[in-house]
Design an enzyme around this catalytic site. Sequence first.
Site, short mmCIF file in Angstrom:
data_model
loop_
_atom_site.label_atom_id
_atom_site.label_comp_id
_atom_site.label_asym_id
_atom_site.label_seq_id
_atom_site.Cartn_x
_atom_site.Cartn_y
_atom_site.Cartn_z
N SER A 557 54.86 27.38 20.61
CA SER A 557 55.17 27.51 19.20
C SER A 557 54.87 26.20 18.47
O SER A 557 53.74 25.73 18.49
CB SER A 557 56.62 27.96 19.02
OG SER A 557 56.86 28.41 17.72
N ASP A 642 53.38 38.90 17.42
CA ASP A 642 54.17 37.72 17.07
C ASP A 642 54.40 37.66 15.56
O ASP A 642 53.45 37.71 14.78
CB ASP A 642 53.44 36.46 17.55
CG ASP A 642 54.33 35.23 17.56
OD1 ASP A 642 55.30 35.20 16.80
OD2 ASP A 642 54.03 34.30 18.34
N HIS A 677 56.72 36.87 19.74
CA HIS A 677 56.81 35.43 19.90
C HIS A 677 57.41 35.03 21.24
O HIS A 677 57.05 33.99 21.79
CB HIS A 677 57.65 34.85 18.75
CG HIS A 677 57.51 33.37 18.59
ND1 HIS A 677 56.34 32.76 18.22
CD2 HIS A 677 58.41 32.36 18.77
CE1 HIS A 677 56.51 31.45 18.16
NE2 HIS A 677 57.77 31.19 18.48
#
Length: 705
Positions: A557, A642, A677
């Site tokens: 991330s 995501d 995600h």
Amino acid sequence: MVKRFLAGAVCLLSATSAFAEPAPTPPVAAKKPHQVAAPFGAVREDEYYWLRDDTRKNPDVLSWLAAENSYADGQLARLTPLKDTLFKEITGRIAPDDSSVPYRQRGYLYYRRFAAGQDYPVTARRKGAMTAPEEVLLDQPAMAKGKGFFSIGAWEVSPDNRYVAYAEDSVGRQQFRLKVREIATGRIVDETVANIEDALVWADDNRTIYYIDKDPVTLLSKRVKAHVIGTPASDDRLIHEEKDDSFYISLKRTASDKYACIFLWSTTSNEARCAPASGKGEFTVFAPREKGWLYNVDHIGDRWLVWSNHQAPNYRLMSVPDTAQTADRTQWRDLVAPSDTAFIEAFKPFNGFVAIEERVNGNKRIRLLANDGKSTSVAADEPAYTMTLDTNAEPATDWLRYRYESMVTPPTIYEVNAKTGERRQLKRQPVPGYDPAQYVTERVWATARDGTRVPVSLVHHRKFHRNGTAALYQVGYGAYGSSYDPAFNIAWPSLADRGMVVAIAQIRGGQDMGRAWYDNGRLMKKMNSFTDFIDVTRHLVAQKYAAPRRTAGFGRSAGGLLMGTVANMAPEDYGVIVTQVPFVDAVTTMLDPTIPLTTNEYDEWGNPEQKPAYDYILGYSPYDNIAAKHYPAIYVSTGLWDSQVQYYEPAKWVARLREKKTGDNPLLFRVQMEAGHGGKSGRFRRYEEQAEYLAFMMDQLGVAQ
């Protein structure tokens, strides 16, 4: 959203058949002219912008993603035995039929249990004692059956113990559906509300549920509503609508159970609005928001407790009596005064004391503050560790439950008596085949190029010799004030057993060393995060923890932004870079307010609609700084669904890297077509990809098998 997913899956099947055999050469994405303009006139060429498909149905895009998966399959085929070995080792450290420590709330003991071989737990309770009959709240193995992705977020039992309300996501996009189940019968009594956040609060009438409605495009939390069981969602009452898109929203009931509270929070400003939990009063502002002022509140007995940065960069804890005007800060009194060395991160009030999570010298510890003012810190025996508050559902007790772990010690649940100091261990996470005595954890300090001392937490095998020949696996994050604590990871013994060192670089951008640690790693000081990570690598090599160029960097991330920038800035220091769901296209994303999270994060990265911020972000954005250079081997992964870092950021990054990089080091792109995600769901499935990228990493660093 489900229909979109099914349509995308059909396209994928047809696309995959066209790439059934492993591609002998990397896929090459087409270049199509496209310009991205900033409001002040700056223009950038983005030839891979076409890889953005918000519908996830474009056959050209899906074909290219399928080709990347096929190419990765072909390149990784020879590592299948190692990947399988690692997967077996990692999942072998998961107890097949584990269960949590029960906690008490409103006369029931709540817990979750895993059956052998199951990816998902059963959430259950027993009335009064663990010898009572079991009542199942959520049979997640049955609920997940037939779903490619499944996740239960928040769940809350009604005050009368009759219903359980929960948030369910079956796509991976974090757009949850509210469902209400009658516990005694298992019957679903309501499932009309969709597209909500992972937060729920009951009112005392046992019929009303407060929830957070999301914007369907930006996925921002926008409105707090009240839903009454059995009524249509269109009838839900609006409680609050947030007009400022830089704010997130969360919900909770106070420790006293007297109030329900809405929390509105951004990087630099917070606001709380609370109402009687009875549902009969209006939500009122506790203290109005101000730029630069952060606070949080909870209620116990006849007072409010306030955690605030008012004249306290590392925060202070204050008390406000019920009789006071809460917005009048002159009536607030210190319980814990500001400190230059201890950063208060969280607190939990009880009837007789307050438990405080605080950071000192890069470690998170717990301090107990009695109502008479006596303060004691909970002891730890290791140089690098993490303590966090565990579930403490009822405040009328002298016992605090907390969790302790380190890079050597598996998560352990303790209770400590706030009056006597007595401590008792309730459970240590079982890790089959693991002997902590075979491993050593260390805390070292690396000096960054500007003289700042950066904490680094390490783990290695007891037989490790610091002679400058080992391979190093270095992880980092450095954003949002989110600290990378030295915690236990069931995969890392597999690295240490093969002679590797694992290091957590606790770089600026987190809050490992206090609020200033965060402020010096964001906005126009963001570059410190990247140089800290590089300087940690060079320090560990200089101190002979690792051989030159035998370092693997890992981040996910915002940690993927870290990896992408590090790869551009210091490719010669790393043998391999591994990154998951990486935020690598910072300028284009932050220029588009329709993308989820963009507007919330102007105070994190800056708003590139303004030229100074644009120029600074452009200076480090991984996608924009790719050059013709010899990059290390790189493994990239993403999830098609995501919602936090859209799949097309890493897709574009990989496409441009393929075009420009020199040398023969491999670049692999793994796309999870049924994930968001967090990657694949389920306690075993999530380790499939980890085993894959660890095998790739070990192979590239020449780690002996």
